[in-house]
Design a protein around this motif. Structure first.
Motif, short mmCIF file in Angstrom:
data_model
loop_
_atom_site.label_atom_id
_atom_site.label_comp_id
_atom_site.label_asym_id
_atom_site.label_seq_id
_atom_site.Cartn_x
_atom_site.Cartn_y
_atom_site.Cartn_z
N LEU A 122 -12.93 30.86 46.48
CA LEU A 122 -13.78 30.32 45.41
C LEU A 122 -15.25 30.28 45.83
N SER A 123 -15.47 29.91 47.07
CA SER A 123 -16.84 29.87 47.59
C SER A 123 -17.47 31.26 47.60
N VAL A 162 -19.66 24.79 51.62
CA VAL A 162 -19.79 24.61 50.17
C VAL A 162 -21.02 23.75 49.86
N HIS A 163 -21.25 22.69 50.64
CA HIS A 163 -22.45 21.87 50.45
C HIS A 163 -23.71 22.72 50.66
N TYR A 164 -23.67 23.63 51.62
CA TYR A 164 -24.80 24.53 51.86
C TYR A 164 -25.11 25.36 50.61
N LYS A 165 -24.07 25.88 49.97
CA LYS A 165 -24.30 26.73 48.78
C LYS A 165 -24.81 25.91 47.60
N ILE A 166 -24.33 24.67 47.48
CA ILE A 166 -24.85 23.79 46.42
C ILE A 166 -26.33 23.50 46.69
N GLY A 167 -26.64 23.18 47.96
CA GLY A 167 -28.04 22.95 48.33
C GLY A 167 -28.90 24.18 48.09
N LEU A 168 -28.34 25.35 48.37
CA LEU A 168 -29.05 26.61 48.14
C LEU A 168 -29.41 26.77 46.67
N ASN A 169 -28.48 26.42 45.77
CA ASN A 169 -28.75 26.56 44.34
C ASN A 169 -29.88 25.63 43.91
N PHE A 170 -29.83 24.38 44.36
CA PHE A 170 -30.93 23.45 44.06
C PHE A 170 -32.24 23.97 44.65
N TRP A 171 -32.17 24.48 45.87
CA TRP A 171 -33.35 24.97 46.57
C TRP A 171 -33.98 26.15 45.82
N ASN A 172 -33.14 27.08 45.36
CA ASN A 172 -33.65 28.24 44.61
C ASN A 172 -34.31 27.83 43.31
N ASN A 173 -33.89 26.69 42.74
CA ASN A 173 -34.47 26.20 41.50
C ASN A 173 -35.56 25.15 41.76
N ILE A 174 -36.03 25.10 43.01
CA ILE A 174 -37.17 24.26 43.42
C ILE A 174 -36.91 22.78 43.16
N GLN A 175 -35.66 22.38 43.28
CA GLN A 175 -35.31 20.95 43.18
C GLN A 175 -35.05 20.45 44.61
N TYR A 176 -36.17 20.25 45.32
CA TYR A 176 -36.06 20.03 46.76
C TYR A 176 -35.42 18.69 47.12
N SER A 177 -35.59 17.67 46.30
CA SER A 177 -34.98 16.37 46.61
C SER A 177 -33.46 16.50 46.66
N ASN A 178 -32.87 17.14 45.63
CA ASN A 178 -31.42 17.36 45.62
C ASN A 178 -31.00 18.34 46.72
N ALA A 179 -31.82 19.36 46.93
CA ALA A 179 -31.51 20.33 47.99
C ALA A 179 -31.42 19.63 49.34
N ASN A 180 -32.37 18.73 49.62
CA ASN A 180 -32.36 17.99 50.89
C ASN A 180 -31.03 17.28 51.11
N LYS A 181 -30.57 16.59 50.05
CA LYS A 181 -29.35 15.79 50.17
C LYS A 181 -28.15 16.66 50.57
N LEU A 185 -26.03 17.09 54.26
CA LEU A 185 -24.56 16.97 54.31
C LEU A 185 -23.93 18.22 54.91
N ALA A 186 -24.47 19.38 54.54
CA ALA A 186 -23.94 20.64 55.07
C ALA A 186 -24.05 20.67 56.59
N LEU A 200 -25.31 27.85 59.34
CA LEU A 200 -25.98 26.64 59.83
C LEU A 200 -27.47 26.91 60.05
N GLU A 201 -27.79 28.09 60.56
CA GLU A 201 -29.19 28.46 60.77
C GLU A 201 -29.95 28.50 59.45
N GLU A 202 -29.32 29.06 58.42
CA GLU A 202 -29.96 29.15 57.10
C GLU A 202 -30.13 27.75 56.51
N SER A 203 -29.18 26.85 56.76
CA SER A 203 -29.30 25.47 56.26
C SER A 203 -30.51 24.78 56.88
N TYR A 204 -30.69 24.94 58.20
CA TYR A 204 -31.88 24.39 58.86
C TYR A 204 -33.16 24.97 58.26
#
Length: 642
Positions: A122-123, A162-181, A185-186, A200-204
């Motif tokens: 699914l991921s 999975v948390h990384y990919k959720i953060g990535l989606n927020f990050w791509n849409n410039i919602q950095y506060s949600n991306a940080n969270k 977690l990732a 993990l490197e991409e998350s950092y």
């Protein structure tokens, strides 16, 4: 001061092969294994890791794994997951089809291993949706299916992915506060297990940029220090160009521009020396270099770097639509600074065309909706635990339904009439507040004219009567300065009463002028407008202008932020306004008490009530403020005449 000491330990000899350490370890394990299914798992993993560097080897190991799994339905289903991972690099639709087959086959098994590979499948499907620029489908897959499956599998690394990919989606849409969270977690989950170095490197990498974008420079510096340790621990696997990139980002946002340029040039040199071939990566390095040079004021160098960023694609389309939007807006900004207005105009038209097709507002609202769904998902365990008790009490509750329904009906009738009465009272109060507001505006204008402009003009009059011929030039200069001040004061009063731009050019231009006039060296104001706002009636445009003006004044006066984001969007059935800052913030519960609420916020509420809208205020002391406003709107079906 260089944050990364001892760079020699990261030197990479020859070509960098992704996951070489994992490949060597798996080959060693395979030589010692006897069980066909254990061998199948090993060669499946070899197929996955080789997919990053050698597709023929990857395919060979995949076929070997399928052959070893022929006597196990579970491992044949697991093989489908690896087969989908192989094809997703070449044929996205085929990859999705195979992942769906794997999902269907794995649903037959109530086994932790099946849960684990379902979550992976699914991921991976969510990743394909991202590559296809289908942001909504990606988030839908992650929140509704991949995250629940990963939690069921109880695997920290998988949950972290999975948390990384959720953060990535927020990050791509410039919602950095949600991306940080989600990125935090990732990282926390992945570091508990045998993590994937590259994820993990991409998350950092994303976390550092989002923290910098939010002005959290202390946190970003701390994350960069942790990232340095991570890079050292994985020397030989992580390209050194990635470290220099993150270092440059930190320097840019901390306004150490010379250090930022040097670090980004180091990143580009390292990328080339490491013989890396990712065109989006090298394009991103030049794009970031252009951003630094623009902030530094070197616009010609910024243009050259931006052109190199675009050239990296060799005429091919950008991988993600957002990259096209970003490229267009940077060209527009640079040409504007260089005074090449014709080029600036052409790129501004292209940017508007691209932006209008992006539907950013709807995507962001949907993503936020999915976050709410995730929170409800976290409570499912608690709900399931209560089901048994509920079943025992159902018989008793069933006997009380008729009485409860009758009581509820009576209460609803009473509430209906009370609501009607209260609505009437609120309308009267709103009208009264509007009238009082108009009266206060007249009084304020009178004071401005009398105390401000009147006193200046009177001073000029007396000085003209008292001109000493011996000091005539000095007096004239003094009076000219005071007349300039009087003219400025008159324009300020006129702007406060009714902006000239609003009368002549409409809401969009007037909001741009307002943001530019209020912006200062300490506070940057970013304005984002969507839809034909000028098609609104003049009254509605005036109300919206006053609402934004009041919220900006409140933010600047009380919050002292470094950055304010203003969004105004005309949707099919509503006008959406958001004003978000990173200022001092406040206690919402305390502020909502009538005696603590300022006149500015009261004026905003009055206008919103008058327009039958709603307002949501989110703020905490020290964490900034976000105000979301929704005003109902109905299309007339006819375009407004100019």
């Amino acid at each position: 001061m260089c944050l990364l000491m001892g760079l020699d330990v990261l030197a990479i000899q020859g070509d960098l092969i992704p996951y070489q350490k994992e490949i060597d370890s798996l080959k060693k394990d395979y030589s010692l294994q006897k069980d066909p299914l254990k061998k199948a798992k090993t060669v499946y993993e070899l197929s996955f890791f080789y997919s990053y560097s050698d597709s023929s080897q990857s395919k060979a190991y995949l076929e070997q794994g399928l052959q070893l799994s022929k006597n196990s339905d579970l491992w044949l289903a697991i093989g489908k997951v690896y087969e989908g991972a192989f094809y997703m690099d070449y044929d996205l639709e085929k990859g999705i089809r195979i992942f769906r087959e794997a999902e269907k086959a794995l649903q037959q098994f109530q086994d932790p291993l099946a849960y684990y590979y379902r979550a992976k499948s699914l991921s991976n499907m969510a990743t394909i949706y991202q590559w296809q620029d289908k942001q909504l489908e990606m988030m839908d897959m992650l929140m509704k299916e991949a995250l629940p499956a990963s939690l069921k599998a109880k695997d920290d690394v998988l949950i972290g992915n999975v948390h990384y990919k959720i953060g990535l989606n927020f990050w791509n849409n410039i919602q950095y506060s949600n991306a940080n969270k989600y990125l935090l977690l990732a990282i926390q989950h992945m570091e508990k297990g045998n993590y994937d170095v590259w994820i993990l490197e991409e998350s950092y990498k994303m976390l550092i940029l989002s923290q910098c974008s939010l002005g959290l420079l202390k946190e970003a510096k701390s994350t960069l220090a942790k990232y340095e340790k991570f890079v050292k621990a994985n020397a030989g696997e992580i390209p050194i160009s990635n470290y220099y990139y993150n270092q440059a980002v930190y320097y840019r946002f901390s306004k150490q521009y010379d250090s930022a340029v040097a670090a980004m040039n180091n990143a580009i040199s390292a990328f080339k020396s490491e013989k890396l071939t990712d065109i989006r990566e090298i394009s991103s390095l030049y794009f970031q270099l252009s951003l630094i040079q623009y902030d530094q004021g070197d616009y010609k160098a910024a243009l050259n770097s931006l052109q190199l960023s675009e050239k990296a694609y060799n005429g091919r389309d950008f991988q993600f639509f957002q990259d096209s939007v970003n490229m267009a807006v940077r060209y527009y900004m640079i040409y504007e600074k260089l005074g090449e207005h014709k080029n600036a105009f052409e790129w501004s038209k292209k940017y508007i065309e691209l932006r209008d097709t992006l539907f950013e507002r709807r995507i962001r609202e949907s993503i936020l909706d999915y976050e709410v769904k995730y929170k409800t998902l976290e409570k499912e365990k608690e709900i399931n635990g209560l089901k048994a008790d509920k079943e025992k009490s159902d018989l008793i509750i069933r006997n009380t339904w008729i009485i409860a329904a009758l009581i509820l009906m009576i209460i609803l009738i009473i509430l209906y009439f009370l609501s009607k009465s209260q609505q009437k009272n609120r309308r009267l109060l709103a009208l009264d507040a509007m009238l009082q507001g108009e009266e206060k505006e007249r009084n304020r204008l009178s004071r401005d004219l009398h105390d401000g402009l009147g006193s200046v003009l009177a001073s000029i009059k007396y000085k003209m009567l008292d001109v000493d011929k011996s000091k005539q030039e000095e007096k004239v200069d003094e009076m000219l300065n005071e007349m300039d001040f009087a003219i400025t004061e008159m324009r300020r009063i006129s702007l406060n009463l009714m902006p000239e731009a609003l009368r002549r050019f409409g809401l969009q231009v007037s909001l741009e002028d307002l943001c530019k006039s209020l912006q200062n060296s300490n506070t940057q104001i970013e304005l984002q407008l969507y839809g034909e706002l000028n098609s609104l009636s003049h009254d509605k445009q005036t109300h919206i202008y006053r609402i934004v003006q009041e919220l900006l004044n409140n933010s600047l006066k009380h919050g002292h932020p470094q950055h304010i984001l203003v969004q105004c969007s005309l949707e099919e059935h509503a006008i959406l306004i958001t004003v978000e800052d990173d200022g001092a913030g406040f206690d919402v519960d305390l502020m909502e008490k009538e005696e603590n609420e300022g006149s500015g916020l009261k004026n905003v509420k009055t206008r919103i009530n008058y327009l039958h809208g709603t307002m949501d205020v989110q703020s905490q002391p020290g964490k900034g403020t976000t105000i979301n406003i929704e005003l109902p709107f109905k299309h007339s079906g006819k375009p407004k005449a100019n």
